[in-house]
Scaffold this motif. Structure first.
Motif, PDB file in Angstrom:
ATOM      1  N   ARG A 248       0.830  -1.203   0.000  1.00 58.10           N
ATOM      2  CA  ARG A 248       0.000   0.000   0.000  1.00 58.10           C
ATOM      3  C   ARG A 248       0.867   1.256   0.000  1.00 58.10           C
ATOM      4  N   SER A 252       1.933   5.049  -2.698  1.00 56.83           N
ATOM      5  CA  SER A 252       1.250   6.188  -2.098  1.00 56.83           C
ATOM      6  C   SER A 252       2.170   7.395  -2.169  1.00 56.83           C
ATOM      7  N   LYS A 253       1.680   8.482  -1.631  1.00 58.19           N
ATOM      8  CA  LYS A 253       2.463   9.709  -1.569  1.00 58.19           C
ATOM      9  C   LYS A 253       3.801   9.462  -0.862  1.00 58.19           C
ATOM     10  N   ARG A 256       6.239   7.335  -3.032  1.00 57.72           N
ATOM     11  CA  ARG A 256       6.845   8.137  -4.100  1.00 57.72           C
ATOM     12  C   ARG A 256       7.908   9.061  -3.527  1.00 57.72           C
ATOM     13  N   ASN A 399       8.395  -0.836 -12.308  1.00 55.93           N
ATOM     14  CA  ASN A 399       7.435   0.196 -11.932  1.00 55.93           C
ATOM     15  C   ASN A 399       6.038  -0.220 -12.338  1.00 55.93           C
ATOM     16  N   ARG A 400       5.091   0.142 -11.510  1.00 53.11           N
ATOM     17  CA  ARG A 400       3.715  -0.188 -11.840  1.00 53.11           C
ATOM     18  C   ARG A 400       3.260   0.645 -13.027  1.00 53.11           C
ATOM     19  N   LYS A 401       2.631  -0.027 -13.979  1.00 50.97           N
ATOM     20  CA  LYS A 401       2.166   0.696 -15.158  1.00 50.97           C
ATOM     21  C   LYS A 401       0.697   1.086 -14.971  1.00 50.97           C
ATOM     22  N   ILE A 402       0.426   2.322 -15.345  1.00 51.71           N
ATOM     23  CA  ILE A 402      -0.928   2.841 -15.243  1.00 51.71           C
ATOM     24  C   ILE A 402      -1.660   2.528 -16.547  1.00 51.71           C
ATOM     25  N   ASN A 403      -2.950   2.294 -16.448  1.00 53.00           N
ATOM     26  CA  ASN A 403      -3.756   2.084 -17.648  1.00 53.00           C
ATOM     27  C   ASN A 403      -3.966   3.435 -18.338  1.00 53.00           C
ATOM     28  N   VAL A 404      -3.168   3.673 -19.382  1.00 51.17           N
ATOM     29  CA  VAL A 404      -3.156   5.002 -19.993  1.00 51.17           C
ATOM     30  C   VAL A 404      -4.489   5.340 -20.647  1.00 51.17           C
ATOM     31  N   LEU A 407      -6.905   6.402 -18.090  1.00 50.88           N
ATOM     32  CA  LEU A 407      -6.526   7.707 -17.543  1.00 50.88           C
ATOM     33  C   LEU A 407      -6.872   8.816 -18.540  1.00 50.88           C
ATOM     34  N   LYS A 408      -6.600   8.528 -19.806  1.00 55.59           N
ATOM     35  CA  LYS A 408      -6.868   9.516 -20.845  1.00 55.59           C
ATOM     36  C   LYS A 408      -8.354   9.853 -20.888  1.00 55.59           C
ATOM     37  N   GLU A 410     -10.535   9.430 -18.479  1.00 63.03           N
ATOM     38  CA  GLU A 410     -10.922  10.159 -17.270  1.00 63.03           C
ATOM     39  C   GLU A 410     -10.509  11.625 -17.357  1.00 63.03           C
ATOM     40  N   ALA A 411      -9.313  11.847 -17.920  1.00 60.08           N
ATOM     41  CA  ALA A 411      -8.815  13.219 -18.004  1.00 60.08           C
ATOM     42  C   ALA A 411      -9.694  14.062 -18.913  1.00 60.08           C
TER      43      ALA A 411
ATOM     44  N   GLN B  93      11.834   6.329 -11.708  1.00 60.88           N
ATOM     45  CA  GLN B  93      10.382   6.355 -11.571  1.00 60.88           C
ATOM     46  C   GLN B  93       9.746   6.720 -12.905  1.00 60.88           C
ATOM     47  N   THR B  94       8.465   6.381 -13.042  1.00 62.54           N
ATOM     48  CA  THR B  94       7.809   6.661 -14.313  1.00 62.54           C
ATOM     49  C   THR B  94       7.604   8.162 -14.473  1.00 62.54           C
ATOM     50  N   VAL B 101       5.142  13.357  -7.877  1.00 65.39           N
ATOM     51  CA  VAL B 101       6.036  13.831  -6.816  1.00 65.39           C
ATOM     52  C   VAL B 101       6.001  15.362  -6.766  1.00 65.39           C
ATOM     53  N   THR B 114      -3.852   6.070   3.926  1.00 65.03           N
ATOM     54  CA  THR B 114      -3.521   5.136   2.850  1.00 65.03           C
ATOM     55  C   THR B 114      -3.694   3.704   3.324  1.00 65.03           C
ATOM     56  N   GLU B 125      -5.852  10.529  -4.675  1.00 59.77           N
ATOM     57  CA  GLU B 125      -4.862   9.890  -5.536  1.00 59.77           C
ATOM     58  C   GLU B 125      -5.364   9.814  -6.973  1.00 59.77           C
ATOM     59  N   ILE B 130      -5.157  12.034 -12.650  1.00 58.52           N
ATOM     60  CA  ILE B 130      -5.812  12.686 -13.781  1.00 58.52           C
ATOM     61  C   ILE B 130      -5.162  14.035 -14.056  1.00 58.52           C
ATOM     62  N   TYR B 133      -1.808  13.647 -15.608  1.00 58.64           N
ATOM     63  CA  TYR B 133      -1.923  13.319 -17.028  1.00 58.64           C
ATOM     64  C   TYR B 133      -2.180  14.579 -17.855  1.00 58.64           C
ATOM     65  N   LYS B 134      -3.024  15.439 -17.320  1.00 58.14           N
ATOM     66  CA  LYS B 134      -3.308  16.686 -18.047  1.00 58.14           C
ATOM     67  C   LYS B 134      -2.053  17.543 -18.175  1.00 58.14           C
ATOM     68  N   ASN B 146       4.063   5.903 -18.886  1.00 58.98           N
ATOM     69  CA  ASN B 146       4.597   4.760 -18.138  1.00 58.98           C
ATOM     70  C   ASN B 146       6.094   4.530 -18.327  1.00 58.98           C
TER      71      ASN B 146
END
Ligand code: ATP
Ligand code: MG
Lengths: 431, 258
Positions: A248, A252-253, A256, A399-404, A407-408, A410-411, B93-94, B101, B114, B125, B130, B133-134, B146
Motif C-alpha cells: 500500500r 502512495s504519496k 513516491r 514500476n507499476r504501469k498505469i492504464n493510460v 486515464l486519458k 478520465e482526463a 520512476q515513471t 512527486v 492510505t 490519488e 488525472i 496526465y493533463k 509509463n
C-alpha cells in the motif's frame, strides 16, 4: 512445439490445470515421502510458479494463501520431519518480513543500513524482559513474568519500540550519506548488541551475556503456543500484514517520496518533500517490522542472548534484499526464502550427506574441506555468481504501469477541462 | 509590483565570491531573464532562492516575506519551484510518478489514511493522476506516461522537469537553461510553452538562458550578471545595446546581434 508453448502461455485455463496438477503431485509426494526435502521444496516452488501464471491478482493471492496456510501444514504434518518443515517455514516468514522492512529503508528510500538486526534485537529483548522474571530486577511495580496472553500486545509494543529506535538511529545518521551512512549504521548495530550484552550492571536489565531464559510462551485463548507448527501461523499472519503495509505504501504519496529521495535528494526537496521526515519514516516503518518479528522470535526460542544479533545477521538480511531484487516486493520475499532455505535446509542437508559419505568411506574429504566449512563457501560462491549474472536480483523491480487509455478517458471527462485551473487562491498556496 | 525581491545578496564559497551584493526585483507575472557568461553566478543565484545554498549575506523576499533560513521544501511550499541546469529527474520512476512527486506538497493524504483505505485519500490519488496526465498532455509528454524518466530523450527530460515544477502550482517558476541541448524546433516549442504558461498558469517566470535569440524574444526584463556582479538590467532593447554587456560577452558578440 513452439506453437503449443505460446498457446500455453496465453491460456489461463491450461495454466490452471497444469498448476493444480503440479501442486497435487508435489503435495502427495511430500505426504507420502515425509523425509523428502525435495518434495517439500518443490511444493514451496509452486508459489513462485503461481506468481508467473496469467491469472487475476486476487485469484493468485487466494490460491497462494490456500497453499501456504492449508496445503503445506497439512501434507507436511504426517511424519517426524513435520516440526522441522514448519520451523523452516516459520524462519522464512520471519526473515521475509524483516527483508521487507529493510527493503523500505534500502530499496525504497536508498539508505544503506548495515545494522538492521538491531531492531530485531530490540523487539526480542522487549518481550523477553517482560515475559520472564528479568523485569522484576528493575521494574518498581507489577508482577513478572507477564502472562502469555500479553504476547499479542507485545507484537505491537515490539513494533513501536523498534520504530522509536529506528528514529533514534535516523536522527544522527541523516547528516551522512552513502558509504558514511553504511558505516554509521554498522556501528549502531554493533553498539546495540554490545549494550544488550553488558546491561547487567549497575542495574540488571538484560542479564548480560547469560541471556534471558524461561521466557513465557504465548497463549492463545488459554492454549499455550509452543511448537513451530503453531508459530508458523502467527508468523504468517504478521507477514501478511507486513506485505499489505508495504504494497500500500509503495504506491502512495509516502512511497513516491521515498523513491524521489533515493533518486535525487535535491530535486526531491525542491519538489516539496521534507527530507528529514521522509527518511525517518522509512527508518521507523522498516524497523517496526523487525521489532514485531523480534518479539515472535523471543517467544519461539524462549531464550535470547546477544549472540543472535551479530553483524553477520544484518548482512544476511541485506543479502536477501539484494539477491531478491532491491525495491521489488516479490523479489525480496523470494530472496528471503531462498537464502533461508539454503542456510537451514539445503546446505545443511548437503553437508550432512557428504559427511555421511566420508564416514562410510565412500569418498574421502580432507579435513580442510570438511562439509561444515564448505557450507559457507558454497553460499559465498552462489552470491558471487548472482552478483555477476543477475545484478538486478531474482525478480527485478518493475514500476507499476498505469492504464493510460483509462486515464486519458478520465482526463478528458474530468470537470474543468482546462489544465491546472486557477484555484490556487482557494488551495492556499501561501502557507 | 515586485513579487520577488532580492536585496544585497552575496554568496561566498571559501575565498570565491560567486555572487556579490546583488539587488533586483521581479515583476509579478513577468518573464524575467538572468543572463551572463559561464561562471557568472546565475545558478548560484537560483540555488539561494530555492534554499539549496544559504546566502552569506542579504535577503530574499517573496511578496514581502523573507525566505532566508527556510528549508528547500518550505520554499517550494511558499510557491517557488524550479528546474535544474543539469537535469535532475527521478530516473527510476515513471514519467507520471515524477509529476505526482511534484504535487507532493498539495496532496493532503496521510499514510495512515492510505493504510486504512480512507475514501478521501483514494479519491485524492485518483484525481492527482488525472491532473498529472493533463499536465503531461500540456507539455506534450502524454505518450510517455509509463516510461521511466531516465529513458526519455534529452529534450523530453527538460520538458518533464517543467511539468514536475508546475505540478506544484507555483507562483514563481525558475528555469535554469531550459533550452540547453535542444534543437531549433524543440526550442521553438519551448518558447511557446513558456509564453503560454505565463498566462494560463498565472505564474511569474525567471529563466537563465544562453540562447540569446530566445532570451531577447521572450523576456520582459533582463538582468545581466558577470563575475558575480549585476552589471546591467533593462528591457531587451536596452540590454542588446549595453556596452558593459557586450564587453562581458566579448567574443560572443555575434550571438548577441543574432
Ligand atoms: N558548491 C560550490 N562550491 C564552490 N564553488 C562553487 C559552487 N557552486 C558554484 N561555485 C562557483 O561559483 C561560480 C558561479 O557558478 P555558477 O554555477 O553559479 O555559474 P553560472 O552562471 O550558472 O554558470 P554556467 O553558465 O556555466 O551555468 C563559479 O566560479 C563556480 O565554480
Ligand atoms: Mg549555471
Amino acid at each position: 512445439m513452439r506453437e503449443q508453448i505460446s498457446k500455453f502461455s496465453q491460456s489461463p485455463k491450461a495454466q490452471a490445470i497444469f498448476f493444480a496438477a503440479y501442486v497435487i503431485v508435489t503435495a502427495l509426494g511430500l505426504y507420502l515421502m515425509q523425509t523428502s526435502v525435495i518434495a517439500f521444496l518443490l511444493l514451496l516452488f509452486s508459489i513462485l510458479i503461481l506468481y508467473y501464471l496469467k491469472l487475476k491478482t486476487r485469484t493468485k493471492w487466494l490460491i497462494g494463501l490456500f497453499i501456504i496456510a492449508v496445503v503445506v501444514p497439512l501434507v507436511a504434518s504426517q511424519g517426524p520431519s513435520f516440526q522441522s518443515y514448519m520451523e523452516v517455514g516459520t524462519l522464512v516468514g520471519i526473515y521475509a518480513a524483516m527483508s521487507l522492512g529493510l527493503n523500505v529503508v534500502v530499496g525504497f528510500a536508498g539508505l544503506l543500513d548495515l545494522g538492521f538486526i538491531a531492531f530485531f534485537a530490540v523487539g526480542a529483548y522487549t518481550y523477553a524482559i517482560f515475559a520472564s522474571t528479568q523485569a522484576s530486577h528493575f521494574m518498581p511495580f507489577g508482577h513478572y513474568p507477564l502472562p502469555g496472553d500479553t504476547f499479542w500486545l507485545f507484537i505491537l509494543i515490539g513494533a513501536i519500540i523498534a520504530s522509536i529506535f529506528g528514529i533514534l538511529l535516523g536522527i544522527p545518521v541523516l547528516r551522512v550519506r552513502g558509504d558514511y551512512l553504511a558505516i554509521v549504521t554498522l556501528g549502531f548495530g554493533e553498539i546495540i548488541r554490545i549494550v544488550l550484552n553488558n546491561m547487567d550492571h549497575p542495574i540488571n536489565i538484560t542479564n548480560g551475556a547469560l541471556g534471558i531464559s524461561s521466557i513465557t510462551p504465548p497463549n492463545f485463548l488459554g492454549i499455550p503456543i509452543g511448537n513451530s507448527s503453531q508459530f508458523y501461523f502467527i508468523v504468517l499472519g504478521i507477514f501478511l500484514v507486513v506485505i499489505y503495509i508495504v504494497t500500500r505504501l509503495e504506491h502512495s504519496k509516502l512511497g513516491r517520496a521515498w523513491k524521489a529521495v533515493r533518486d535525487n535528494e535535491i530535486a526531491a526537496q525542491a519538489s516539496g518533500i521534507p527530507l528529514v521526515k521522509t527518511k525517518l519514516a522509512a527508518f521507523a516503518i522498516g524497523a517496526s517490522f523487525s521489532g514485531m518479528m523480534g518479539a515472535v522470535f523471543a517467544a519461539k526460542q524462549m531464550y535470547v542472548d546477544a549472540t543472535s544479533f551479530t553483524y553477520l545477521e544484518s548482512t544476511m538480511i541485506l543479502v536477501m534484499v539484494i539477491l531478491g531484487g532491491m525495491g521489488s516486493v516479490p523479489g525480496v520475499i523470494l530472496g528471503a526464502a531462498v537464502v533461508t532455505i539454503l542456510n537451514t535446509q539445503v546446505l545443511t542437508d548437503l553437508s550432512n550427506w557428504l559427511t555421511q559419505l566420508s564416514t562410510n568411506g565412500v569418498i574421502s574429504i580432507p579435513d580442510a574441506l570438511s562439509p561444515a566449512k564448505m557450507q559457507r563457501l558454497i553460499f559465498g560462491i552462489l552470491l558471487v555468481v548472482f552478483a555477476l549474472y543477475r545484478t538486478q536480483g531474482l525478480i527485478p523491480h518493475k514500476n507499476r504501469k498505469i492504464n493510460v487509455e483509462k486515464l486519458k478517458k478520465e482526463a478528458s471527462e474530468a470537470p474543468g477541462g482546462a489544465l491546472l485551473s486557477k484555484e490556487r487562491a482557494e488551495t492556499g498556496g501561501t502557507d | 509590483m515586485s513579487i520577488l525581491e532580492v536585496k544585497n545578496l552575496t554568496k561566498q564559497f571559501g575565498g570565491l565570491t560567486a555572487t556579490s551584493d546583488i539587488s533586483m526585483g521581479v515583476e509579478k507575472n513577468s518573464i524575467t531573464a538572468v543572463i551572463g557568461p559561464n561562471g557568472a553566478g546565475k545558478t548560484t543565484f537560483f540555488n539561494m532562492i530555492t534554499a539549496v545554498y544559504r546566502p552569506t549575506s542579504g535577503d530574499i523576499l517573496l511578496n514581502g516575506k523573507s525566505l532566508v533560513g527556510l528549508k528547500p521544501h518550505q520554499v517550494s511550499k511558499f510557491g517557488i519551484t524550479r528546474t535544474f541546469q543539469n537535469i535532475r529527474l527521478f530516473n527510476e520512476q515513471t514519467v507520471l510518478d515524477n509529476v505526482l512527486v511534484g504535487m507532493h506538497q498539495r496532496l493532503k493524504g496521510h499514510w495512515v489514511g492510505t493504510l486504512l483505505h480512507f475514501p478521501n485519500v483514494k479519491r485524492e490519488e485518483e484525481n492527482a493522476k488525472i491532473e498529472a496526465y493533463k499536465i503531461l498532455e500540456y507539455v506534450g509528454l502524454e505518450e510517455y506516461v509509463n516510461e521511466n524518466a531516465g529513458n526519455l530523450a534529452y529534450g523530453a527530460q527538460r520538458r518533464l522537469e517543467i511539468a514536475r515544477a508546475i505540478a506544484a502550482k507555483p507562483k514563481v517558476l525558475l528555469l535554469d537553461e531550459p533550452a540547453a541541448g535542444m534543437n531549433p524546433k524543440e526550442t521553438q516549442k519551448l518558447t511557446d510553452l513558456i509564453h503560454d504558461m505565463r498566462t494560463r498558469l498565472d505564474v511569474t517566470i525567471i529563466l537563465i538562458e544562453h540562447d540569446m535569440k530566445l532570451v531577447m524574444k521572450i523576456s520582459d526584463f533582463i538582468y545581466v550578471l558577470d563575475h558575480g556582479e549585476l552589471i546591467a538590467s533593462g528591457v531587451p532593447e536596452e540590454i542588446r545595446n549595453n556596452k558593459r554587456v557586450i564587453e562581458a560577452y566579448l567574443g560572443k558578440g555575434a550571438v548577441l546581434n543574432g
